[in-house]
Design a protein around this motif. Sequence first.
Motif, PDB file in Angstrom:
ATOM      1  N   LYS A  69       0.813  -1.221   0.000  1.00 50.35           N
ATOM      2  CA  LYS A  69       0.000   0.000   0.000  1.00 50.35           C
ATOM      3  C   LYS A  69       0.844   1.268   0.000  1.00 50.35           C
ATOM      4  O   LYS A  69       0.364   2.341  -0.380  1.00 50.35           O
ATOM      5  CB  LYS A  69      -0.945  -0.002   1.206  1.00 50.35           C
ATOM      6  N   GLU A  70       2.113   1.133   0.423  1.00 48.97           N
ATOM      7  CA  GLU A  70       3.004   2.297   0.489  1.00 48.97           C
ATOM      8  C   GLU A  70       3.980   2.372  -0.686  1.00 48.97           C
ATOM      9  O   GLU A  70       4.736   3.332  -0.799  1.00 48.97           O
ATOM     10  CB  GLU A  70       3.803   2.260   1.800  1.00 48.97           C
ATOM     11  N   VAL A  71       4.000   1.351  -1.528  1.00 47.48           N
ATOM     12  CA  VAL A  71       4.933   1.315  -2.651  1.00 47.48           C
ATOM     13  C   VAL A  71       4.594   2.400  -3.667  1.00 47.48           C
ATOM     14  O   VAL A  71       3.463   2.479  -4.161  1.00 47.48           O
ATOM     15  CB  VAL A  71       4.919  -0.078  -3.326  1.00 47.48           C
ATOM     16  N   LYS A  72       5.583   3.237  -3.985  1.00 47.60           N
ATOM     17  CA  LYS A  72       5.375   4.310  -4.963  1.00 47.60           C
ATOM     18  C   LYS A  72       5.565   3.791  -6.388  1.00 47.60           C
ATOM     19  O   LYS A  72       4.990   4.313  -7.328  1.00 47.60           O
ATOM     20  CB  LYS A  72       6.358   5.468  -4.697  1.00 47.60           C
ATOM     21  N   GLY A  73       6.417   2.779  -6.549  1.00 47.53           N
ATOM     22  CA  GLY A  73       6.669   2.165  -7.836  1.00 47.53           C
ATOM     23  C   GLY A  73       7.765   2.852  -8.644  1.00 47.53           C
ATOM     24  O   GLY A  73       7.825   4.072  -8.683  1.00 47.53           O
ATOM     25  N   PRO A  74       8.654   2.093  -9.262  1.00 43.02           N
ATOM     26  CA  PRO A  74       8.668   0.628  -9.205  1.00 43.02           C
ATOM     27  C   PRO A  74       9.164   0.079  -7.876  1.00 43.02           C
ATOM     28  O   PRO A  74       8.861  -1.058  -7.535  1.00 43.02           O
ATOM     29  CB  PRO A  74       9.619   0.244 -10.338  1.00 43.02           C
ATOM     30  N   TYR A  75       9.896   0.921  -7.109  1.00 42.51           N
ATOM     31  CA  TYR A  75      10.398   0.504  -5.811  1.00 42.51           C
ATOM     32  C   TYR A  75       9.624   1.208  -4.708  1.00 42.51           C
ATOM     33  O   TYR A  75       8.710   1.987  -4.970  1.00 42.51           O
ATOM     34  CB  TYR A  75      11.899   0.789  -5.705  1.00 42.51           C
ATOM     35  N   PHE A  76       9.991   0.932  -3.469  1.00 46.15           N
ATOM     36  CA  PHE A  76       9.194   1.420  -2.349  1.00 46.15           C
ATOM     37  C   PHE A  76       9.044   2.939  -2.367  1.00 46.15           C
ATOM     38  O   PHE A  76       7.932   3.461  -2.220  1.00 46.15           O
ATOM     39  CB  PHE A  76       9.820   0.970  -1.023  1.00 46.15           C
ATOM     40  N   PHE A  77      10.168   3.652  -2.546  1.00 45.41           N
ATOM     41  CA  PHE A  77      10.116   5.119  -2.541  1.00 45.41           C
ATOM     42  C   PHE A  77       9.967   5.708  -3.940  1.00 45.41           C
ATOM     43  O   PHE A  77      10.004   6.925  -4.106  1.00 45.41           O
ATOM     44  CB  PHE A  77      11.368   5.689  -1.878  1.00 45.41           C
ATOM     45  N   GLY A  78       9.813   4.877  -4.940  1.00 45.38           N
ATOM     46  CA  GLY A  78       9.696   5.381  -6.312  1.00 45.38           C
ATOM     47  C   GLY A  78      10.793   4.830  -7.193  1.00 45.38           C
ATOM     48  O   GLY A  78      11.041   3.629  -7.209  1.00 45.38           O
ATOM     49  N   LEU A  79      11.495   5.720  -7.890  1.00 48.09           N
ATOM     50  CA  LEU A  79      12.516   5.283  -8.839  1.00 48.09           C
ATOM     51  C   LEU A  79      13.777   4.769  -8.171  1.00 48.09           C
ATOM     52  O   LEU A  79      14.525   3.988  -8.770  1.00 48.09           O
ATOM     53  CB  LEU A  79      12.869   6.445  -9.780  1.00 48.09           C
ATOM     54  N   GLU A  80      14.043   5.231  -6.949  1.00 44.68           N
ATOM     55  CA  GLU A  80      15.293   4.876  -6.277  1.00 44.68           C
ATOM     56  C   GLU A  80      15.136   3.629  -5.410  1.00 44.68           C
ATOM     57  O   GLU A  80      14.244   3.544  -4.576  1.00 44.68           O
ATOM     58  CB  GLU A  80      15.778   6.046  -5.410  1.00 44.68           C
ATOM     59  N   PHE A  81      16.011   2.656  -5.628  1.00 39.25           N
ATOM     60  CA  PHE A  81      16.074   1.451  -4.801  1.00 39.25           C
ATOM     61  C   PHE A  81      16.572   1.851  -3.421  1.00 39.25           C
ATOM     62  O   PHE A  81      17.559   2.569  -3.294  1.00 39.25           O
ATOM     63  CB  PHE A  81      17.033   0.462  -5.455  1.00 39.25           C
ATOM     64  N   SER A  82      15.910   1.395  -2.373  1.00 38.64           N
ATOM     65  CA  SER A  82      16.232   1.854  -1.022  1.00 38.64           C
ATOM     66  C   SER A  82      16.477   0.689  -0.073  1.00 38.64           C
ATOM     67  O   SER A  82      16.314  -0.484  -0.426  1.00 38.64           O
ATOM     68  CB  SER A  82      15.098   2.714  -0.471  1.00 38.64           C
ATOM     69  N   LEU A  83      16.815   1.016   1.163  1.00 41.39           N
ATOM     70  CA  LEU A  83      17.052   0.008   2.181  1.00 41.39           C
ATOM     71  C   LEU A  83      15.776  -0.779   2.497  1.00 41.39           C
ATOM     72  O   LEU A  83      15.849  -1.940   2.906  1.00 41.39           O
ATOM     73  CB  LEU A  83      17.620   0.654   3.445  1.00 41.39           C
ATOM     74  N   VAL A  84      14.624  -0.170   2.319  1.00 38.60           N
ATOM     75  CA  VAL A  84      13.365  -0.911   2.501  1.00 38.60           C
ATOM     76  C   VAL A  84      13.284  -2.047   1.483  1.00 38.60           C
ATOM     77  O   VAL A  84      12.927  -3.183   1.825  1.00 38.60           O
ATOM     78  CB  VAL A  84      12.146   0.023   2.380  1.00 38.60           C
ATOM     79  N   ASP A  85      13.645  -1.772   0.250  1.00 34.99           N
ATOM     80  CA  ASP A  85      13.656  -2.803  -0.796  1.00 34.99           C
ATOM     81  C   ASP A  85      14.698  -3.875  -0.488  1.00 34.99           C
ATOM     82  O   ASP A  85      14.444  -5.068  -0.670  1.00 34.99           O
ATOM     83  CB  ASP A  85      13.939  -2.172  -2.159  1.00 34.99           C
ATOM     84  N   VAL A  86      15.863  -3.441  -0.022  1.00 38.26           N
ATOM     85  CA  VAL A  86      16.923  -4.382   0.354  1.00 38.26           C
ATOM     86  C   VAL A  86      16.430  -5.314   1.459  1.00 38.26           C
ATOM     87  O   VAL A  86      16.625  -6.537   1.403  1.00 38.26           O
ATOM     88  CB  VAL A  86      18.176  -3.629   0.831  1.00 38.26           C
ATOM     89  N   ALA A  87      15.785  -4.734   2.473  1.00 42.61           N
ATOM     90  CA  ALA A  87      15.383  -5.502   3.651  1.00 42.61           C
ATOM     91  C   ALA A  87      14.340  -6.565   3.341  1.00 42.61           C
ATOM     92  O   ALA A  87      14.329  -7.638   3.952  1.00 42.61           O
ATOM     93  CB  ALA A  87      14.850  -4.547   4.724  1.00 42.61           C
ATOM     94  N   ILE A  88      13.478  -6.298   2.384  1.00 39.71           N
ATOM     95  CA  ILE A  88      12.405  -7.249   2.088  1.00 39.71           C
ATOM     96  C   ILE A  88      12.757  -8.204   0.953  1.00 39.71           C
ATOM     97  O   ILE A  88      12.115  -9.243   0.768  1.00 39.71           O
ATOM     98  CB  ILE A  88      11.089  -6.496   1.792  1.00 39.71           C
ATOM     99  N   ALA A  89      13.815  -7.897   0.200  1.00 39.88           N
ATOM    100  CA  ALA A  89      14.171  -8.702  -0.974  1.00 39.88           C
ATOM    101  C   ALA A  89      14.353 -10.188  -0.680  1.00 39.88           C
ATOM    102  O   ALA A  89      13.855 -11.030  -1.443  1.00 39.88           O
ATOM    103  CB  ALA A  89      15.428  -8.130  -1.634  1.00 39.88           C
ATOM    104  N   PRO A  90      15.059 -10.586   0.399  1.00 46.55           N
ATOM    105  CA  PRO A  90      15.226 -12.023   0.633  1.00 46.55           C
ATOM    106  C   PRO A  90      13.926 -12.771   0.841  1.00 46.55           C
ATOM    107  O   PRO A  90      13.802 -13.940   0.473  1.00 46.55           O
ATOM    108  CB  PRO A  90      16.092 -12.071   1.905  1.00 46.55           C
ATOM    109  N   TRP A  91      12.925 -12.104   1.415  1.00 41.92           N
ATOM    110  CA  TRP A  91      11.651 -12.768   1.688  1.00 41.92           C
ATOM    111  C   TRP A  91      10.807 -12.866   0.419  1.00 41.92           C
ATOM    112  O   TRP A  91       9.954 -13.746   0.309  1.00 41.92           O
ATOM    113  CB  TRP A  91      10.930 -12.034   2.812  1.00 41.92           C
ATOM    114  N   ILE A  92      11.086 -11.994  -0.540  1.00 37.72           N
ATOM    115  CA  ILE A  92      10.467 -12.115  -1.858  1.00 37.72           C
ATOM    116  C   ILE A  92      11.142 -13.242  -2.638  1.00 37.72           C
ATOM    117  O   ILE A  92      10.475 -14.082  -3.249  1.00 37.72           O
ATOM    118  CB  ILE A  92      10.576 -10.782  -2.627  1.00 37.72           C
ATOM    119  N   THR A  93      12.456 -13.248  -2.601  1.00 39.07           N
ATOM    120  CA  THR A  93      13.221 -14.248  -3.350  1.00 39.07           C
ATOM    121  C   THR A  93      12.916 -15.662  -2.875  1.00 39.07           C
ATOM    122  O   THR A  93      12.932 -16.604  -3.667  1.00 39.07           O
ATOM    123  CB  THR A  93      14.727 -13.963  -3.201  1.00 39.07           C
ATOM    124  N   ARG A  94      12.637 -15.824  -1.595  1.00 38.21           N
ATOM    125  CA  ARG A  94      12.392 -17.153  -1.028  1.00 38.21           C
ATOM    126  C   ARG A  94      10.918 -17.546  -1.012  1.00 38.21           C
ATOM    127  O   ARG A  94      10.581 -18.633  -0.539  1.00 38.21           O
ATOM    128  CB  ARG A  94      12.930 -17.195   0.404  1.00 38.21           C
TER     129      ARG A  94
END
Length: 267
Positions: A173-198
């Motif tokens: 609900k908070e994702v701006k797209g394409p990443y959490f804050f918008g165009l810039e890949f952030s630590l929020v994306d980093v933190a959740i990436a392993p749980w998406i990958t798995r």
Amino acid sequence: MGIPDEQIFPHATGAAEKTVADHQEPQELVFYSGWRAWIALEEKGIPYQYKEVNPYKKEAHFLGKAFSELSGGICSNSLAAINPKGLVPAIEYKGKALYESLIICEFFEDAYPSYKPNLLPLDPFDRAIARIWLDHISKAVVPSFHRILQAQDVEKQAVAREELNEAFRKVAKEVKGPYFFGLEFSLVDVAIAPWITRDYIIEENRGYKRSDVSDVWVAYTEEVLKRDSVIKTISLKEHYAEIYGRYLRDEAQSEAAKAIRAGRVIP
């Protein structure tokens, strides 16, 4: 008697193995394996030496016998222990040791300000928002993921699955797209990436579907999975099978597995 789980495949494979091979030269920063902090390192291009740690059979140098001072994730005597908790990731930097994955990621931002991109927003308000969602991932996403993995009863699996769906839904609900804050890949994306990958593990074994979260979540996960820093740190699926098979049977002896089994907070 051997340590439980110690025979599980002990090193990176596939794309991750190549990345490890590219980071064997001695550097000021020594990195002991751990996925989120590894993605952050690759994202920022910080020079580092990678040292493999079997998470189920740590070497004496990593664990240490004693340590002289411990405060806020900092061990002032790195020769005594890299991480007295015995958990990865951890780093050695200029003779000092530091651990806890998100603390390490924030350290990279402070210690290497010239390395881009900035994974925490520069705006103080957005930086605070990022920390709110990092807290959500740690307190809601991660334990829910482990609960659904370890639940043996079908009804408990269903409850855990909806908990995880809701935890992911709040992020979506908070994702701006394409990443959490918008165009810039952030630590929020980093933190959740392993749980998406798995998440294929719980899709194959626990009835999870990304589409049950939301359409936004489906689109977001696809973007995260295409990120180069994520791709370069992924091992081959067949070597995850034994690790997660033990979680799916609720036999794993990691600190996370034991915490979930006991109803405690994951350390």
